[in-house]
Design a protein around this motif. Structure first.
Motif, PDB file in Angstrom:
ATOM      1  N   MET A 137      36.879  47.375  39.660  1.00  0.00           N
ATOM      2  CA  MET A 137      36.219  46.455  40.547  1.00  0.00           C
ATOM      3  C   MET A 137      35.683  45.078  39.800  1.00  0.00           C
ATOM      4  O   MET A 137      35.725  43.998  40.277  1.00  0.00           O
ATOM      5  CB  MET A 137      35.366  46.897  41.374  1.00  0.00           C
ATOM      6  N   GLN A 141      37.030  40.977  39.857  1.00  0.00           N
ATOM      7  CA  GLN A 141      35.848  40.171  40.513  1.00  0.00           C
ATOM      8  C   GLN A 141      36.363  38.795  41.017  1.00  0.00           C
ATOM      9  O   GLN A 141      36.019  38.195  41.894  1.00  0.00           O
ATOM     10  CB  GLN A 141      34.834  40.099  39.929  1.00  0.00           C
ATOM     11  N   VAL A 146      37.307  40.006  48.918  1.00  0.00           N
ATOM     12  CA  VAL A 146      36.967  41.357  48.443  1.00  0.00           C
ATOM     13  C   VAL A 146      37.794  42.625  48.863  1.00  0.00           C
ATOM     14  O   VAL A 146      38.242  43.415  48.482  1.00  0.00           O
ATOM     15  CB  VAL A 146      35.233  41.554  49.027  1.00  0.00           C
ATOM     16  N   GLU A 150      39.536  45.372  46.914  1.00  0.00           N
ATOM     17  CA  GLU A 150      39.488  46.839  47.002  1.00  0.00           C
ATOM     18  C   GLU A 150      40.685  47.746  47.314  1.00  0.00           C
ATOM     19  O   GLU A 150      40.776  48.603  46.836  1.00  0.00           O
ATOM     20  CB  GLU A 150      38.059  46.935  47.961  1.00  0.00           C
TER      21      GLU A 150
END
Length: 242
Positions: A137, A141, A146, A150
């Motif tokens: 993660m 970045q 997001v 993920e």
């Protein structure tokens, strides 16, 4: 209770009914100052009883209680991790919780060494998955979406056999989406398009060995190593069998 019309406080209608046990007890009880009332329990006696219990507790019972408290603390820390909501991480955390509930928090906690070792094995898997998820993660970045980032992390860790963005082959996860591949590759390339040279390396070594004597029971040992061009750091955690 209070009434909305008057805003005054008082007993409810049920408590004000004639013959109510609480009302009858309140009216029959004589007013006695707190200093003259009998204590509900003897705090000195109860304190001495607790101290006696701690002084005479069997080591196996003490170990079971410490393991139970420690496992709850570890579970709480795992649930607070930023990656704990990922399905692959949540699965390992729940597996650790289920194992602890079955072996430590039941009415008859287990004292079998092999069963207790399984707790360590499950926790080790949860730590590895959580550490890998946290590292991925942090590396990914730059991906603005997001939820998509993920999902990539979950696919990489879970080795999904069939997925729209990843295909697992012999423990490898191949990113087939062009945009995702480009995003991931930019993390490992220099501005000239060359692969970056490895800057640091972190190692965690785990083993079980007989300590302090060859005839002792095997106990877990752990070492953490951080290596870089400017220096190195080591941290060890050793245990012995008494």
């Amino acid at each position: 209770v209070s009434t909305q019309s008057t805003g005054k406080y008082g007993l409810s209608e049920r408590m004000r009914k004639e013959g109510n046990l609480w009302k009858k007890t309140w009216e029959e009880a004589g007013p006695i100052p707190v200093s003259r009332q009998k204590d509900l329990f003897d705090h000195i006696k109860e304190g001495e009883r607790v101290l006696h219990y701690l002084e005479t507790i069997h080591p196996s019972q003490l170990l079971s209680q410490l393991l139970a408290v420690g496992s709850i603390s570890v579970y709480s820390n795992l649930r607070e991790l930023p990656c704990a909501h990922l399905p692959v991480v949540r699965k390992e955390i729940n597996a650790f919780a289920d194992t602890c509930l079955r072996l430590l928090l039941s009415q008859a906690p287990s004292t079998n060494i092999e069963e207790l070792q399984s707790i360590s094995d499950v926790l080790e898997r949860a730590e590895i998955v959580a550490a890998n998820a946290t590292a991925l993660m942090a590396k990914l970045q730059p991906i603005s979406n997001v939820s998509r980032m993920e999902k990539i992390v979950s696919d990489l860790l879970a080795n999904t056999t069939k997925s729209t963005s990843a295909i697992a082959i012999n423990n490898f996860c191949t990113i087939t989406d062009a945009e995702e591949r480009e995003t991931i590759l930019t993390l490992f390339k220099t501005p000239k398009g060359e692969l970056k040279r490895e800057e640091i390396r972190e190692l965690v070594l785990r083993c079980s060995t007989n300590r302090p004597y060859l005839s002792s029971l095997p106990v877990p040992q752990r070492m953490y190593c951080f290596l870089s061009e400017t220096g190195s750091k080591f941290a060890t955690a050793f245990s012995i069998s008494e």
